[in-house]
Design a protein around this motif. Structure first.
Motif, PDB file in Angstrom:
ATOM      1  N   ASP A  12       0.724  -1.265  -0.108  1.00  0.00           N
ATOM      2  CA  ASP A  12       0.172   0.135   0.066  1.00  0.00           C
ATOM      3  C   ASP A  12       0.692   1.398   0.470  1.00  0.00           C
ATOM      4  O   ASP A  12      -0.040   1.925   0.497  1.00  0.00           O
ATOM      5  N   SER A  13       1.768   1.291  -0.322  1.00  0.00           N
ATOM      6  CA  SER A  13       2.886   2.133  -0.400  1.00  0.00           C
ATOM      7  C   SER A  13       2.616   2.918  -1.748  1.00  0.00           C
ATOM      8  O   SER A  13       1.518   2.982  -2.408  1.00  0.00           O
ATOM      9  N   ALA A  14       3.028   4.356  -1.591  1.00  0.00           N
ATOM     10  CA  ALA A  14       2.974   5.590  -2.603  1.00  0.00           C
ATOM     11  C   ALA A  14       2.891   5.451  -4.118  1.00  0.00           C
ATOM     12  O   ALA A  14       2.796   5.373  -4.936  1.00  0.00           O
ATOM     13  N   PHE A  15       4.483   4.181  -4.143  1.00  0.00           N
ATOM     14  CA  PHE A  15       4.690   3.723  -5.364  1.00  0.00           C
ATOM     15  C   PHE A  15       3.575   3.167  -6.469  1.00  0.00           C
ATOM     16  O   PHE A  15       3.118   2.999  -6.837  1.00  0.00           O
ATOM     17  N   ALA A  16       3.222   2.228  -5.291  1.00  0.00           N
ATOM     18  CA  ALA A  16       1.879   0.964  -5.455  1.00  0.00           C
ATOM     19  C   ALA A  16       0.788   2.038  -6.034  1.00  0.00           C
ATOM     20  O   ALA A  16       0.113   2.135  -6.832  1.00  0.00           O
ATOM     21  N   HIS A  17       1.011   2.938  -5.137  1.00  0.00           N
ATOM     22  CA  HIS A  17      -0.363   3.953  -5.997  1.00  0.00           C
ATOM     23  C   HIS A  17      -0.435   4.607  -7.070  1.00  0.00           C
ATOM     24  O   HIS A  17      -1.524   4.918  -7.906  1.00  0.00           O
ATOM     25  N   ARG A  18       1.010   4.673  -7.409  1.00  0.00           N
ATOM     26  CA  ARG A  18       1.193   5.305  -9.272  1.00  0.00           C
ATOM     27  C   ARG A  18       1.324   4.607 -10.130  1.00  0.00           C
ATOM     28  O   ARG A  18       1.228   4.801 -11.223  1.00  0.00           O
ATOM     29  N   HIS A  19       1.047   3.070  -9.562  1.00  0.00           N
ATOM     30  CA  HIS A  19       1.169   2.030 -10.809  1.00  0.00           C
ATOM     31  C   HIS A  19      -0.637   1.192 -11.070  1.00  0.00           C
ATOM     32  O   HIS A  19      -1.093   1.176  -9.477  1.00  0.00           O
ATOM     33  N   PRO A  20      -0.741   0.705 -11.621  1.00  0.00           N
ATOM     34  CA  PRO A  20      -1.587  -0.442 -11.977  1.00  0.00           C
ATOM     35  C   PRO A  20      -1.890  -1.230 -11.065  1.00  0.00           C
ATOM     36  O   PRO A  20      -0.660  -1.105 -10.496  1.00  0.00           O
ATOM     37  N   LYS A  21      -3.091  -1.030  -9.893  1.00  0.00           N
ATOM     38  CA  LYS A  21      -2.987  -2.459  -8.708  1.00  0.00           C
ATOM     39  C   LYS A  21      -3.314  -4.301  -9.846  1.00  0.00           C
ATOM     40  O   LYS A  21      -3.254  -3.616 -10.724  1.00  0.00           O
ATOM     41  N   ASP A  22      -2.369  -5.186  -9.344  1.00  0.00           N
ATOM     42  CA  ASP A  22      -2.412  -6.194  -9.234  1.00  0.00           C
ATOM     43  C   ASP A  22      -4.148  -6.390 -10.452  1.00  0.00           C
ATOM     44  O   ASP A  22      -3.683  -8.081 -11.707  1.00  0.00           O
ATOM     45  N   GLY A  23      -4.870  -6.579 -10.043  1.00  0.00           N
ATOM     46  CA  GLY A  23      -6.422  -6.943 -10.763  1.00  0.00           C
ATOM     47  C   GLY A  23      -6.257  -6.318 -11.844  1.00  0.00           C
ATOM     48  O   GLY A  23      -6.922  -6.860 -12.549  1.00  0.00           O
ATOM     49  N   GLN A  31      -6.753  -9.715 -21.390  1.00  0.00           N
ATOM     50  CA  GLN A  31      -7.595  -9.119 -22.476  1.00  0.00           C
ATOM     51  C   GLN A  31      -6.826  -9.694 -23.649  1.00  0.00           C
ATOM     52  O   GLN A  31      -6.686  -8.970 -24.744  1.00  0.00           O
ATOM     53  N   MET A  32      -4.605  -9.276 -23.034  1.00  0.00           N
ATOM     54  CA  MET A  32      -4.218  -9.250 -24.140  1.00  0.00           C
ATOM     55  C   MET A  32      -4.057 -10.459 -24.372  1.00  0.00           C
ATOM     56  O   MET A  32      -3.422 -10.076 -26.566  1.00  0.00           O
ATOM     57  N   ALA A  33      -4.295 -11.418 -24.534  1.00  0.00           N
ATOM     58  CA  ALA A  33      -5.076 -12.982 -25.491  1.00  0.00           C
ATOM     59  C   ALA A  33      -6.346 -12.805 -25.756  1.00  0.00           C
ATOM     60  O   ALA A  33      -6.358 -13.121 -26.656  1.00  0.00           O
ATOM     61  N   ARG A  34      -7.282 -12.704 -25.170  1.00  0.00           N
ATOM     62  CA  ARG A  34      -8.954 -12.741 -25.174  1.00  0.00           C
ATOM     63  C   ARG A  34      -9.731 -11.375 -25.100  1.00  0.00           C
ATOM     64  O   ARG A  34     -10.062 -11.448 -24.316  1.00  0.00           O
ATOM     65  N   PRO A  35      -9.782 -10.391 -25.475  1.00  0.00           N
ATOM     66  CA  PRO A  35     -10.173  -9.718 -25.603  1.00  0.00           C
ATOM     67  C   PRO A  35     -11.501  -9.515 -24.848  1.00  0.00           C
ATOM     68  O   PRO A  35     -12.003  -8.107 -23.980  1.00  0.00           O
ATOM     69  N   HIS A  36     -12.242 -10.096 -25.362  1.00  0.00           N
ATOM     70  CA  HIS A  36     -13.463 -10.225 -24.974  1.00  0.00           C
ATOM     71  C   HIS A  36     -14.253 -11.154 -23.713  1.00  0.00           C
ATOM     72  O   HIS A  36     -14.987 -10.877 -23.219  1.00  0.00           O
ATOM     73  N   TRP A  37     -13.061 -11.663 -22.563  1.00  0.00           N
ATOM     74  CA  TRP A  37     -13.010 -12.197 -21.722  1.00  0.00           C
ATOM     75  C   TRP A  37     -13.476 -11.647 -20.445  1.00  0.00           C
ATOM     76  O   TRP A  37     -12.401 -10.598 -20.463  1.00  0.00           O
ATOM     77  N   SER A  38     -14.331 -11.340 -19.168  1.00  0.00           N
ATOM     78  CA  SER A  38     -14.423 -10.516 -18.524  1.00  0.00           C
ATOM     79  C   SER A  38     -13.663 -11.268 -16.937  1.00  0.00           C
ATOM     80  O   SER A  38     -13.718 -12.758 -17.070  1.00  0.00           O
ATOM     81  N   CYS A  39     -13.448 -10.440 -15.842  1.00  0.00           N
ATOM     82  CA  CYS A  39     -13.004 -10.481 -15.048  1.00  0.00           C
ATOM     83  C   CYS A  39     -12.979  -9.725 -14.036  1.00  0.00           C
ATOM     84  O   CYS A  39     -13.163  -8.697 -14.017  1.00  0.00           O
ATOM     85  N   ASP A  40     -13.796 -10.434 -12.897  1.00  0.00           N
ATOM     86  CA  ASP A  40     -13.855  -9.572 -11.684  1.00  0.00           C
ATOM     87  C   ASP A  40     -12.593  -9.894 -10.732  1.00  0.00           C
ATOM     88  O   ASP A  40     -12.425 -11.038 -10.260  1.00  0.00           O
ATOM     89  N   VAL A  41     -12.104  -9.045  -9.920  1.00  0.00           N
ATOM     90  CA  VAL A  41     -11.166  -8.796  -8.849  1.00  0.00           C
ATOM     91  C   VAL A  41     -11.776  -8.601  -7.508  1.00  0.00           C
ATOM     92  O   VAL A  41     -12.378  -8.212  -7.695  1.00  0.00           O
ATOM     93  N   PHE A  42     -11.161  -9.449  -7.094  1.00  0.00           N
ATOM     94  CA  PHE A  42     -11.355  -9.665  -5.124  1.00  0.00           C
ATOM     95  C   PHE A  42     -10.289  -9.124  -4.360  1.00  0.00           C
ATOM     96  O   PHE A  42      -9.731 -10.608  -4.517  1.00  0.00           O
ATOM     97  N   ALA A  43     -10.421  -8.326  -3.728  1.00  0.00           N
ATOM     98  CA  ALA A  43      -9.080  -8.359  -2.867  1.00  0.00           C
ATOM     99  C   ALA A  43      -9.002  -9.342  -1.533  1.00  0.00           C
ATOM    100  O   ALA A  43      -9.081  -8.364  -0.588  1.00  0.00           O
ATOM    101  N   VAL A  44      -8.743 -10.639  -1.088  1.00  0.00           N
ATOM    102  CA  VAL A  44      -8.845 -11.244  -0.435  1.00  0.00           C
ATOM    103  C   VAL A  44      -7.660 -10.490   0.322  1.00  0.00           C
ATOM    104  O   VAL A  44      -7.808 -11.277   2.003  1.00  0.00           O
ATOM    105  N   LYS A  45      -6.418 -10.600  -0.113  1.00  0.00           N
ATOM    106  CA  LYS A  45      -5.837  -9.912   1.348  1.00  0.00           C
ATOM    107  C   LYS A  45      -6.253  -8.619   2.206  1.00  0.00           C
ATOM    108  O   LYS A  45      -5.914  -8.323   3.086  1.00  0.00           O
ATOM    109  N   ASP A  46      -7.364  -8.493   2.192  1.00  0.00           N
ATOM    110  CA  ASP A  46      -9.030  -7.968   2.498  1.00  0.00           C
ATOM    111  C   ASP A  46      -9.865  -8.073   3.036  1.00  0.00           C
ATOM    112  O   ASP A  46     -10.881  -8.344   3.767  1.00  0.00           O
ATOM    113  N   ASP A  47      -9.534  -9.449   2.992  1.00  0.00           N
ATOM    114  CA  ASP A  47     -10.460 -10.918   3.537  1.00  0.00           C
ATOM    115  C   ASP A  47     -11.852 -10.700   2.661  1.00  0.00           C
ATOM    116  O   ASP A  47     -13.162 -10.751   2.695  1.00  0.00           O
TER     117      ASP A  47
END
Length: 236
Positions: A12-23, A31-47
């Motif tokens: 959660d550093s300042a560096f991390a906030h300057r760049h895209p999150k892992d999700g 989507q680089m390989a399959r642009p039509h696929w959908s992704c849902d992101v779950f922050a499991v590190k926040d439970d």
């Protein structure tokens, strides 16, 4: 396809906030390989976990500076979910922390990496070639940053890649594939991360990282291979 991305990165550093999150990084990789696929992101590190993992065609577990051996409640909950995913044979891909978590959850062993920190572009020897990996080169370049590794694979797992005598990826059945490294990282990001971590590294580690980054990783080929893995696993 609909993919669940289980985000484990605790930075959660300042560096991390300057760049895209892992999700966002893993969504871009898919989507680089399959642009039509959908992704849902779950922050499991926040439970924050999916209510019903069976609603998804596949699952990805990201990297993290956290340790799979920490005993943190969210890590224990993730390990239990991995066992559930495995039992249901839902296609599962893990990177770095995800690779280690899958191994640990299914009976493998994670230890400190002999020789210390690995950071930069890594070269990994492909020791198995499932159909979905047919287009990968014999030596696969992937950006990496880790101090722990999978010392023992889970029962029934097969090595996929090796580096310096250690497994850096494995498969288990048709429904699990992993890499110790970071296919989601771009060249710009790993270069920025290398400079951010410079004071945390021994000088020789930083020098090796800079030297390795004179060439780029095989990200497009990895994106295609991962997409094919999910497609093959669903058919299987």
């Amino acid at each position: 396809m609909r993919i669940a991305i289980l985000m484990t990165n605790t930075d959660d550093s300042a560096f991390a906030h300057r760049h895209p999150k892992d999700g966002a990084k893993f969504t871009a990789l898919v989507q680089m390989a399959r642009p039509h696929w959908s992704c849902d992101v779950f922050a499991v590190k926040d439970d924050i976990f999916p209510e019903d993992i069976s609603r998804y065609d596949g699952v990805m577990i990201t990297g993290s500076p956290a340790s799979t051996r920490s005993g943190a409640p969210w890590v224990d909950r993730l390990l239990a979910l991995i066992r559930q995913i495995h039992d249901r044979k839902i296609p599962l891909f893990g990177a770095c922390f995800g690779h280690q978590a899958i191994a640990l959850a299914l009976g493998g062993r994670v230890d400190d990496l002999p020789g210390g920190w690995v950071h930069g572009r890594t070269e990994n020897h492909l020791v198995a070639r499932p159909e979905w990996a047919a287009e990968l080169p014999d030596v696969v370049s992937i950006y990496g940053s880790h101090v722990e590794y999978v010392h023992e694979l889970p029962k029934g797992a097969d090595p996929l890649m090796t580096r310096d005598g250690h497994s850096t990826g494995f498969t288990l059945g048709r429904h699990i594939a992993t890499t110790q490294h970071h296919p989601e990282m771009t060249h710009d990001f790993i270069c920025a991360l290398t400079e951010e971590l410079r004071t945390d590294m021994e000088p020789q580690v930083h020098a090796r990282a800079l030297d390795s980054l004179q060439e780029q990783a095989d990200q497009p080929a990895l994106a295609e291979a991962i997409a094919r893995f999910f497609e093959a696993a669903r058919v299987g």
